[in-house]
Structures are given as C-alpha cells and as structure tokens.
Design an enzyme around this catalytic site. Structure first.
Site, mmCIF file in Angstrom:
data_model
loop_
_atom_site.group_PDB
_atom_site.id
_atom_site.type_symbol
_atom_site.label_atom_id
_atom_site.label_comp_id
_atom_site.label_asym_id
_atom_site.label_seq_id
_atom_site.Cartn_x
_atom_site.Cartn_y
_atom_site.Cartn_z
ATOM 1 N N CYS B 44 -40.910 -27.364 -5.495
ATOM 2 C CA CYS B 44 -40.421 -26.291 -4.630
ATOM 3 C C CYS B 44 -40.659 -26.625 -3.161
ATOM 4 C CB CYS B 44 -41.125 -24.982 -4.966
ATOM 5 S SG CYS B 44 -42.893 -25.058 -4.646
ATOM 6 N N CYS B 47 -44.260 -27.133 -2.241
ATOM 7 C CA CYS B 47 -44.809 -28.443 -2.586
ATOM 8 C C CYS B 47 -44.465 -29.467 -1.513
ATOM 9 C CB CYS B 47 -44.239 -28.922 -3.919
ATOM 10 S SG CYS B 47 -44.573 -27.836 -5.290
ATOM 11 N N ASP B 447 -49.358 -45.861 -29.945
ATOM 12 C CA ASP B 447 -50.514 -46.654 -29.598
ATOM 13 C C ASP B 447 -51.629 -45.639 -29.330
ATOM 14 O OD1 ASP B 447 -52.187 -48.707 -28.487
ATOM 15 O OD2 ASP B 447 -51.618 -47.941 -26.524
ATOM 16 N N ASP B 627 -48.547 -48.190 -24.066
ATOM 17 C CA ASP B 627 -48.783 -48.334 -22.621
ATOM 18 C C ASP B 627 -49.287 -49.702 -22.183
ATOM 19 O OD1 ASP B 627 -51.428 -48.155 -23.597
ATOM 20 O OD2 ASP B 627 -52.061 -47.558 -21.593
ATOM 21 N N ASP B 631 -48.663 -53.789 -26.172
ATOM 22 C CA ASP B 631 -47.607 -52.967 -26.768
ATOM 23 C C ASP B 631 -46.217 -53.423 -26.363
ATOM 24 O OD1 ASP B 631 -49.460 -51.194 -27.930
ATOM 25 O OD2 ASP B 631 -49.695 -50.208 -25.993
#
Lengths: 51, 728
Positions: B44, B47, B447, B627, B631
């Site tokens: 917004c 912010c 994971d 992550d 992986d």
C-alpha cells in the site's frame, strides 16, 4: 464532404501525437511501476513542494 | 540459509562476491552503488512511504525508490553501504526484506524486448483505431469515390503499420518454415499477407471488400497476447549458467616460495591450496593443515556448520567459516562434485523442454486445419466460378475469420491473470508452462532443511540459565560469527540480557570461544572442548570456571504454513514425501511433527534426482520443493519445482516458481489456481473453436463481409480475455 479532407488528417495527427507521447513516456519508464504510482498519488509527502 | 552478520561472510549469492570485481575490471570507479532489495510484504501507499523513509534515514543512502509492481526497492547509496544493514533497518521497521543480486538483475531490469513489443502494440492500436474509424464509414454505406478514398487511406495507414508491428510473427514463421515445421505464426503471417494483398488489389479495382482493418486488428490482438506472454516469462533464467558463478576462479596455491594466486585450471592433484576464513573452497580435496568449521549447506542442505579436522575431505563450493586451512587438491575445475551437479542440471533441463503446452498442442491441430479449409474453399470457388479473384478473396476471408487471435490470447491472458493473482499472494512464476504442469501434479516432494524449516537454528531454554550465566553467554556469543552463537546472541538480546565485561576473549576455530571473567576461565563451544557429554541434538555448551556445564540445545523452527500446507495437500489427495540429506533420526522426528508419513533420509544430491526420476517413470507427476545446491538437480528433474526466496540462487534459478515471502501457504493456493487456470485455458479454446465453427461456413460460403470478420474477431478475443479475468 469536404470537411472530411480536414478531419481525417486532424484525426491522424492527433493519433500520431498520442503515439509519440506514449513512446516518450515508455522511454522515461512511466510504465515500470503502474501499481506503485496509483498509490503514490495518495501520499502527502509532496503536497507542499516537490523535492 | 544461515545468515552471518560478519562482513567477511561467505555471501549467500556468490555472484555478489564477484560483482565488485567486475566493477574493478570495468575501469571507471563509480562513486555510488545501486542496490536492490526485494520486499515481498509491501502492498500500500503507507508501505511505500515507510520503506523510503526508513532507507532515507540511513547514512550513505542517497535515494530510494520503491517499485510496488515488482515489490522491490532500488537504492542509490555510497559504495561502502552494505545491503545487509539496509535489510536489517527495513526488518526493524517491520518490512520483510531480502537482498537481491543487482548483477543478475541488470540483465532483466531494462526489458528491451518487452518495451519493443509494447511499442509495436501501441503502433498497432493507433493504426487499428484509425482504420476502424474509416471502415465504419464504409460499413455505414459510403459508395463509389468516397469508399475508394477511405480504402486508400486505410491502406496508407495499415500497410506500414502491419509491416512494422507484425515483425515478431514474420520472423518466427520464417524460422519455422526454414526448419520445415508449422507453428501458429505461419497461418498468422499467411492470413496477414493474403488479407493485405487481396485488399490492396480490390482497392485498386475499386472493389467493395477490403480487409485492412482485419489485418491490423489481427496484429493488435496477437501482439497483446505476445506481450502478456512475454511479461509472465520475463523472469525465466537458465540455472546452468548461474551455477558457473559459484565456482571460484582463483585459488591461493602454496609453493616453495610461499603462496601465489593461480587459476584453478592450473591446479593439479597433489597441489596444496590455502583457504582463508570467509572464503569458498575452490577444489575437491583433503584437509591437510588447520582446523575449521565448514558451511556445507551448498552440498548437503545441512545448514549447521560441520567441524573439519586434518584428514577430512572437503568439496568445492563449501564455505570456510572460522579458521585458515590448507587443502590438498584431489580434483579441480570440471572434475569437482560441484561441476558434476551443474552438468546434471544442464542435462535435466534439456530433458524438461519435452513438455508440450496446451497452446502448442492446439497450434499443431490448428495450423494445418486452417490451411486445408482455406485451400479447399479457394479450389472449390475457382472450379465453380472460374474466377481466380473471387477464389482468392474467399480464401483470404477464411484465413482472416479463422484468425487465431482468440487462440493467441487464450493462454497468455489466463497465465497472466493467474500469475498476477499468485504474485499478490507471494509466489513468482518464472516459466510460461509451469501453471499447466502444476495443475497435473499428484506427488509433492519436500526437502527438509531450509524448505519446511526456516533453516536457522533457534536456541532453546535460554530462560532457564541464571542471570550471570546469561550475561557471560551473551558476551561470549558476541565474540563469534558462528551461526549458533549469532542465534543465541539474538535470543538473549530479545530477553533483555546485558553482556558482562570479559577479558581476553579468543575464538578457537572449530571449538568455540574462550574468555576471562572475574578470574575464571569461561568457555562456550563444543562438548568435548568444554568437558561435557555431547547431547543427541544440536547444542552448544557453556562452562564458567569449575561450575557445572550448561547445555544449550538448538532447534530448527518449522516454517510458517508448513503444517497447514501438508494437511491441505493431503486433503487434496496428493502423495507427500519428505526427501532430505539429513540423518534418519532427525528427518523422521521432523516428518512426524509436520504430518508426513513417507520419508527418505540421507539422500545425496544425485540420489535425490534419481528418486524424482523413478517417481516420474512410475507415472507420477512430481512437484519438488527445495532450497539447496543438493536439491538443484532434483528441482530440475521434477515436472514442476518451487523454491523459497531464502533458497540458494542456483536453486531459485532451477525452479519454475519462487516463493517471495517466508510462508509456504501460497503453494496450496497455487495448486488451486493452476487447476482453475488449466480449466480456463480449455474453456478459452472451446470459445475460440465455437466462434470458428460459426464463422467458417459463412466465409466458405462467401458471405463474410469485412464487417462480419471484424465483429467475429473482436468479440472472440474479448470473450476470451474476459473469461481469463475471472481468475483474478
């Protein structure tokens, strides 16, 4: 009907003007953050004098 | 990922380490840097103001501008300003902030292709509006010379506009024909060429029907689809390329005369290499001298540092945390495990492109079908009337009316609406077909560390320490950049503890921190070093003088939304599997907490990818959420992959979607949205087909006037776009 001879060039010229303006704004990055600009206008940070 | 506040930290994004170097190479020394920070939570006007004010208040910051569309802030700051400080300041102000790599962003930030498409679209819209205006005059009954004049002006506007704006289609169609295959752009190009050609011919003969408006409208609608498509794909990048940035190009070789910086390519097995604290290990090898702790998360996914003593083997890409070490080279460059994983990803990525999207499948049926109908109509009319001009006119009308503008918009309009919706919820879609693939998923593989957990250890039971112990513990913890110490210091600071004054604080790499307090030796570190029995869990140990040893256990907190996500996936009837490189006991215990029953522990990177491949071979469509470097191969091997924002850059690059916030909840939403999106795409194809079914007989029968063509084209495109908007 002669008026068409005037109106068609005028309508084309105005359209082209809009096209040039759009091109310029695109270069200036005016369309990079449409969502943010919609909110920015509501802020009062720049109400008195622009920075 | 563990966050270390130490400025000499091994950066989470290796390209950042290289970035400054590239600037030096570039020559001219810049006086200010442009930093990028992702702000997934902003939404917004408040912010925007809050973020910009918080950043402007910091020393060295010259300008900060929030881009709400991209949820990002660009900061112009002095060269010595650290992105970490900015992120911390923003976190303190209440905004979730993540560092972005400006070097990688620079390539995507100025989106030349997108701007070019937008410009073509603008020209097409301008031309279309003017030609339509003139066409309306013709449709409403202009006759004779007036009609011819209107047609000539239309031609003067439409022909250059069509030549300029249609270039993306012509290029693609030409490339397809050269490779002896058909794509959607071939009928498009043919339709435009035929429409403009026959219209120009008709105009010269002062005929009645000219399709200039249809030709330019075709360009406009298709360009709109292309632009939407481009926008959703703009973030896609190649994973293999970015992995290259992880490799350290130079190493400190120990020679008879001391150390010298050499290129890794010149290293041979048996050479000795020095690695300083904060650096990444450049080669695979054996530790010969010195002891330290290694951040192995890049290889194993295990975020807790592992102690390394002489004789231990080390791998390229691991970060050296606390002590200087000497490594004997066993493999360098292309032979390292890191390079092998990168190759795995490249192979898997090539294999993944086999997926045929709904749009491609439609184009395969559509392009030959349209050409056959148009050709049959032309032949039929020529035989019936023996007039080539009529036959060509009919063929052009058929090609225009079957114009794939609704088809061209069907997929991009839906994916754009779906991506926008998911982006607002905190999920970034990088691949154009990811949503279609996600809709078909029946097995979800997670994971553990860093994906279902936060990946950062939290100290437990700090309240149970005595006042004095807390003060000493904080003072000692502040003397180390070790992740456990940092986490403990944070926890103690939150309790309002003040550190006591210590003398002679010294960090022993691989062991812990030692200091003098009121004449007593105080130690914080490993069990053996402090003189205690090691607990089964991750823990650090505090000893004051001759007092009893206090064990401080650590736990990896479950990520927000993880339990709800697992429960939600199970409710949808999906098979959920936990696949981790961690030890069996820890994985099982964790799986029970989040409610996963299928568990595979101690999986090496290759094993993870193999598990995924095996699942796919048994006919399942797999979503992988992970992550780490370990992986990445699995992420690429899966049908669809998602990684959290905190993931390693390479893992994010290998994934189809990235979570921008800390919560896992958007994944569940993405599953639902993808199913809805696939449904909308199919509906759109149906709508487009129905329009064609109604209009094609008219065109073949020779009843398709330019007015009917324009109406059919515009209304089918509009219906398709509106249907897509229902997803928002």
């Amino acid at each position: 009907m002669e008026v068409l001879g005037l109106l068609i060039p005028v309508s084309l010229a105005l359209g082209a003007l809009g096209l040039v303006a759009f091109w310029w704004l695109l270069k200036k990055g005016q369309f990079d953050d449409p969502e943010g600009d919609a909110h920015r206008i509501l802020r009062d940070d720049y109400d008195d004098k622009p920075k | 990922m563990t966050a270390l506040a130490d400025p000499a930290r091994p950066s989470a994004c290796p390209a950042c380490d290289v970035g400054p170097l590239a600037e030096q190479v570039a020559g001219a020394a810049p006086t200010q840097a442009r930093l990028m920070i992702a702000l997934p939570g902003i939404h917004c006007a408040g912010c925007i103001s809050g973020v910009e004010r918080a950043l402007h208040a910091l020393p060295g910051v010259r300008d900060a501008r929030v881009n709400l569309t991209l949820r990002r802030v660009a900061v112009e700051a002095d060269l010595d300003v650290d992105t970490n400080t900015l992120c911390h300041a923003l976190s303190d102000a209440g905004y979730e902030a993540h560092e972005l790599d400006p070097g990688v962003l620079a390539a995507t930030e100025i989106d030349a292709t997108g701007r070019a498409l937008l410009m073509r679209l603008a020209v097409a819209v301008f031309a279309m509006m003017n030609v339509m205006l003139l066409s309306v005059a013709v449709w409403s009954g202009a006759e004779g010379v007036t009609r011819d004049m209107m047609h000539w002006i239309s031609a003067a506007i439409a022909i250059p506009a069509v030549i300029f704006t249609g270039q993306p289609f012509y290029v693609s169609a030409f490339a397809a024909l050269k490779a002896r295959r058909l794509n959607m752009d071939v009928p498009i190009t043919l339709a435009i060429a035929l429409a403009v050609g026959t219209s120009l011919y008709e105009t010269m003969l002062s005929g009645e029907h000219a399709y200039f408006d249809a030709a330019i409208a075709l360009c406009t609608f298709l360009l709109a689809g292309r632009y939407l498509d481009h926008r959703t794909r703009a973030n896609a990048r190649s994973a293999a390329q970015e992995l290259a940035a992880l490799e350290v190009p130079r190493a400190l070789q120990i020679t008879g005369q001391g150390t010298q910086s050499v290129s890794i390519a010149d290293l041979r097995p048996g050479d000795l290499v020095r690695v300083l604290p904060g650096g990444r290990i450049p080669v695979d090898g054996v530790l010969r001298d010195g002891s330290t702790e290694l951040d192995r998360s890049i290889m194993t996914g295990e975020t807790l540092p592992a102690a390394a003593m002489p004789g231990d083997s080390v791998h390229a890409g691991e970060a050296n945390l606390t002590g200087a070490i000497t490594v004997e080279v066993q493999a360098a460059g292309r032979d390292t495990e890191l390079a092998r994983i990168a190759d795995l990803i490249a192979v898997a990525e090539a294999g993944r492109n086999n997926y045929t999207s709904l749009a491609d499948a439609a184009a395969k049926l559509y392009a030959p079908g349209v050409h056959i109908i148009a050709a049959l109509a032309a032949v039929g009319w020529f035989l019936a009337t023996m007039d080539l001009r009529v036959a060509l006119n009919i063929a052009a009308a058929v090609l225009i009316i079957t114009c794939p503008c609704a088809l061209g918009l069907a997929v991009p309009a839906v994916t754009t609406a779906a991506s926008a919706r998911l982006f607002r919820k905190g999920l970034l879609i990088k691949s154009g077909t990811a949503l279609e693939r996600l809709a078909q998923v029946d097995t979800v593989v997670f994971d553990k560390t860093g994906t279902l957990t936060d990946g950062a250890p939290t100290a437990l039971g700090l309240q149970e320490l005595s006042e004095a112990e807390r003060g000493v513990a904080l003072a000692l913890a502040q003397g180390s950049a070790h992740p456990l110490a940092l986490s403990m210091a944070r926890g103690l600071a939150e309790l309002g503890v003040h550190p006591v004054a210590l003398d002679a604080v010294k960090e022993h790499p691989g062991f812990g921190v030692e200091g003098q307090w009121r004449g007593q030796t105080v130690r914080l570190g490993r069990a053996g070093w402090v003189g205690a029995e090691a607990l089964a869990t991750t823990a650090t140990y505090l000893k004051i003088g001759d007092g009893a040893v206090q064990a401080i256990a650590f736990d990896d907190a479950i990520r927000t939304g993880a339990e709800a996500l697992v429960a939600g996936l199970k409710a949808q009837g999906k098979r959920v599997i936990l696949l981790s490189g961690d030890v069996e006991a820890a994985v099982s215990a964790f799986a029970a907490r989040v409610g996963i029953t299928e568990v595979m522990a101690e999986a090496r990177p290759e094993a993870k990818a193999e598990v995924i491949m095996a699942l796919r071979d048994s006919g399942e469509t797999v979503l992988m959420v992970g992550d780490g470097m370990n992986d990445t191969a699995a992420l690429t091997a899966a049908d669809v992959s998602i990684s959290p924002a905190s993931a390693l850059e390479a893992a994010r690059a290998a994934s189809d979607m990235v979570l921008t916030g800390g919560s896992l909840a958007p994944i569940l939403d993405a599953m639902a949205t993808s199913v809805a999106a696939r449904k909308r795409i199919k509906e759109n194809f149906t709508i487009a087909s129905v329009y064609n079914l109604l209009a094609v007989p008219l065109a073949v029968a020779g009843l398709c006037s330019p007015l009917i063509a324009a109406l059919a084209m515009s209304s089918s495109s509009l219906t398709v776009s509106l249907n897509a908007l229902r997803l928002r």
